[in-house]
Design a protein around this motif. Structure first.
Motif, PDB file in Angstrom:
ATOM      1  N   LEU A 109       0.814  -1.225   0.000  1.00 25.46           N
ATOM      2  CA  LEU A 109       0.000   0.000   0.000  1.00 25.46           C
ATOM      3  C   LEU A 109       0.845   1.271   0.000  1.00 25.46           C
ATOM      4  O   LEU A 109       0.305   2.375  -0.003  1.00 25.46           O
ATOM      5  CB  LEU A 109      -0.931   0.000   1.208  1.00 25.46           C
ATOM      6  N   LYS A 110       2.166   1.095   0.065  1.00 27.31           N
ATOM      7  CA  LYS A 110       3.110   2.212   0.060  1.00 27.31           C
ATOM      8  C   LYS A 110       2.913   3.150   1.248  1.00 27.31           C
ATOM      9  O   LYS A 110       3.022   4.381   1.129  1.00 27.31           O
ATOM     10  CB  LYS A 110       3.026   2.977  -1.265  1.00 27.31           C
ATOM     11  N   VAL A 111       2.617   2.554   2.393  1.00 26.75           N
ATOM     12  CA  VAL A 111       2.554   3.337   3.626  1.00 26.75           C
ATOM     13  C   VAL A 111       3.964   3.839   3.943  1.00 26.75           C
ATOM     14  O   VAL A 111       4.916   3.047   3.945  1.00 26.75           O
ATOM     15  CB  VAL A 111       2.024   2.485   4.791  1.00 26.75           C
ATOM     16  N   PRO A 112       4.149   5.120   4.189  1.00 30.86           N
ATOM     17  CA  PRO A 112       5.489   5.640   4.485  1.00 30.86           C
ATOM     18  C   PRO A 112       6.162   4.874   5.620  1.00 30.86           C
ATOM     19  O   PRO A 112       5.552   4.634   6.663  1.00 30.86           O
ATOM     20  CB  PRO A 112       5.224   7.097   4.871  1.00 30.86           C
ATOM     21  N   PRO A 117      14.055  -0.936   6.289  1.00 31.18           N
ATOM     22  CA  PRO A 117      14.511  -2.062   7.110  1.00 31.18           C
ATOM     23  C   PRO A 117      14.489  -1.769   8.606  1.00 31.18           C
ATOM     24  O   PRO A 117      14.131  -2.635   9.411  1.00 31.18           O
ATOM     25  CB  PRO A 117      15.936  -2.300   6.615  1.00 31.18           C
ATOM     26  N   GLY A 118      14.826  -0.539   8.990  1.00 30.06           N
ATOM     27  CA  GLY A 118      14.833  -0.203  10.400  1.00 30.06           C
ATOM     28  C   GLY A 118      13.451  -0.260  11.024  1.00 30.06           C
ATOM     29  O   GLY A 118      13.297  -0.657  12.178  1.00 30.06           O
ATOM     30  N   VAL A 119      12.437   0.114  10.249  1.00 29.47           N
ATOM     31  CA  VAL A 119      11.057   0.073  10.752  1.00 29.47           C
ATOM     32  C   VAL A 119      10.607  -1.370  10.922  1.00 29.47           C
ATOM     33  O   VAL A 119      10.048  -1.747  11.960  1.00 29.47           O
ATOM     34  CB  VAL A 119      10.111   0.838   9.815  1.00 29.47           C
ATOM     35  N   ASP A 195       1.784   6.934   8.988  1.00 32.20           N
ATOM     36  CA  ASP A 195       3.201   6.945   8.633  1.00 32.20           C
ATOM     37  C   ASP A 195       3.960   6.141   9.686  1.00 32.20           C
ATOM     38  O   ASP A 195       4.044   6.555  10.856  1.00 32.20           O
ATOM     39  CB  ASP A 195       3.706   8.395   8.590  1.00 32.20           C
ATOM     40  N   LEU A 196       4.491   5.005   9.301  1.00 29.43           N
ATOM     41  CA  LEU A 196       5.141   4.109  10.261  1.00 29.43           C
ATOM     42  C   LEU A 196       6.488   4.632  10.749  1.00 29.43           C
ATOM     43  O   LEU A 196       7.094   4.021  11.629  1.00 29.43           O
ATOM     44  CB  LEU A 196       5.292   2.711   9.657  1.00 29.43           C
ATOM     45  N   ASP A 200       3.741   6.916  17.070  1.00 35.85           N
ATOM     46  CA  ASP A 200       2.336   6.696  17.406  1.00 35.85           C
ATOM     47  C   ASP A 200       1.666   5.752  16.414  1.00 35.85           C
ATOM     48  O   ASP A 200       0.816   4.940  16.795  1.00 35.85           O
ATOM     49  CB  ASP A 200       1.583   8.030  17.445  1.00 35.85           C
ATOM     50  N   CYS A 201       2.021   5.868  15.145  1.00 40.33           N
ATOM     51  CA  CYS A 201       1.458   4.975  14.129  1.00 40.33           C
ATOM     52  C   CYS A 201       2.024   3.563  14.271  1.00 40.33           C
ATOM     53  O   CYS A 201       1.290   2.573  14.137  1.00 40.33           O
ATOM     54  CB  CYS A 201       1.746   5.529  12.725  1.00 40.33           C
ATOM     55  N   LEU A 202       3.312   3.466  14.547  1.00 45.39           N
ATOM     56  CA  LEU A 202       3.900   2.151  14.766  1.00 45.39           C
ATOM     57  C   LEU A 202       3.253   1.490  15.978  1.00 45.39           C
ATOM     58  O   LEU A 202       2.990   0.280  15.965  1.00 45.39           O
ATOM     59  CB  LEU A 202       5.407   2.277  14.970  1.00 45.39           C
TER      60      LEU A 202
END
Length: 287
Positions: A109-112, A117-119, A195-196, A200-202
């Protein structure tokens, strides 16, 4: 980042259910070990072999040390008949698999941030440690077991040389898995782009991975019964209530919240609504 075959196709709930079922086949007597589940999730996200000294490499080292300790502890407690019925190695495995599916869908979905890799590495590390050495049961006060997990992880964070920023992100997301924080976390992100790279989004994705298997009809009954058995020795009345259809409604309507684009692409709100309608109909017939 260039698309890879692993990230090119949108994963499905059917595939997730197959993966969760495969975890249960060897549990517990032929369990291959939580470290293997962690490595497979890493591979599914196409994180590869990070360069020594890189951020992803540091997180990989930390994540491996976490799942190795969880596996040792769980195996020892299982041998003594003391491993929690729900907050056990299988639950950690469930959340690792669910997170890998949510991240893969987020990538398509191309979520930022989803393909950084770090995320991905951070997300897997959080799931590996979110119930670290969980004693079983429920918090006597808000955030009790979550804060305990963060504290018990400190030596492993130090050994892996995690940065202060990584430590803060891990702590924030683990504390967010306290059920009392879930609703506020979802409300905080619903009014902005997901945005991951934002903690807060993560944290919301972590919350979703934590309860996803308990939301799906294919695994929910088994997991609800396991949680009831875990509570029974110290909270018998609450354990009995967990098995009531009214409690299932409360969980679906107030705890099983899904706000991420990945969760929306899986149609998890529709999955919930079907269950709500079925339970409501059953209760109406019994009235």
């Amino acid at each position: 980042m260039v698309d890879t075959p692993l990230l090119a196709a949108m994963p499905t709930l059917q595939q997730l259910n197959v993966s969760l079922r495969n975890l249960r086949r060897p549990w517990p007597n032929k369990w291959p070990g939580l470290p293997l589940v962690f490595e497979r999730a890493w591979q599914q996200l196409d994180l590869g072999t990070p360069r020594a000294g890189s951020h992803a490499h540091t997180l990989l080292s930390f994540g491996r040390s976490v799942v190795e300790q969880v596996e040792r502890d769980g195996a020892q407690r299982h041998a003594l008949g003391q491993e929690p019925a729900y907050h056990n190695r299988l639950h950690i495995a469930d959340t690792l698999v669910c997170m890998s599916f949510l991240l893969k869908a987020s990538g398509v979905l191309k979520v930022p941030g989803a393909r950084q890799p770090g995320v991905g590495a951070m997300a897997l590390c959080i799931m590996a440690g979110h119930d670290f050495l969980h004693p079983g049961g429920t918090n006597a006060q808000p955030g009790e077991f979550e804060a305990r997990a963060v504290q018990d992880l400190q030596p492993l964070m130090t050994a892996a040389r995690l940065s202060d920023e990584d430590r803060q992100q891990l702590a924030h997301c683990i504390m967010a898995t306290d059920p009392v924080r879930v609703k506020a976390s979802h409300l905080a992100v619903r009014s902005r782009a997901f945005d991951l790279r934002q903690v807060d989004c993560l944290a919301v994705l972590v919350q979703e991975a934590d309860i996803l298997a308990s939301t799906l009809p294919q695994t929910q009954q088994e997991l609800t019964e396991a949680l009831s058995r875990e509570w029974a020795p110290t909270q018998p009345a609450a354990a009995d209530k967990l098995l009531l259809p009214q409690n299932r409604l409360l969980f679906l309507e107030h705890a099983a919240l899904f706000s991420s684009p990945a969760a929306q692409s899986f149609g998890l709100d529709r999955v919930k609504l079907r269950q709500v309608n079925q339970i409501t109909s059953q209760l109406r017939q019994l009235a």
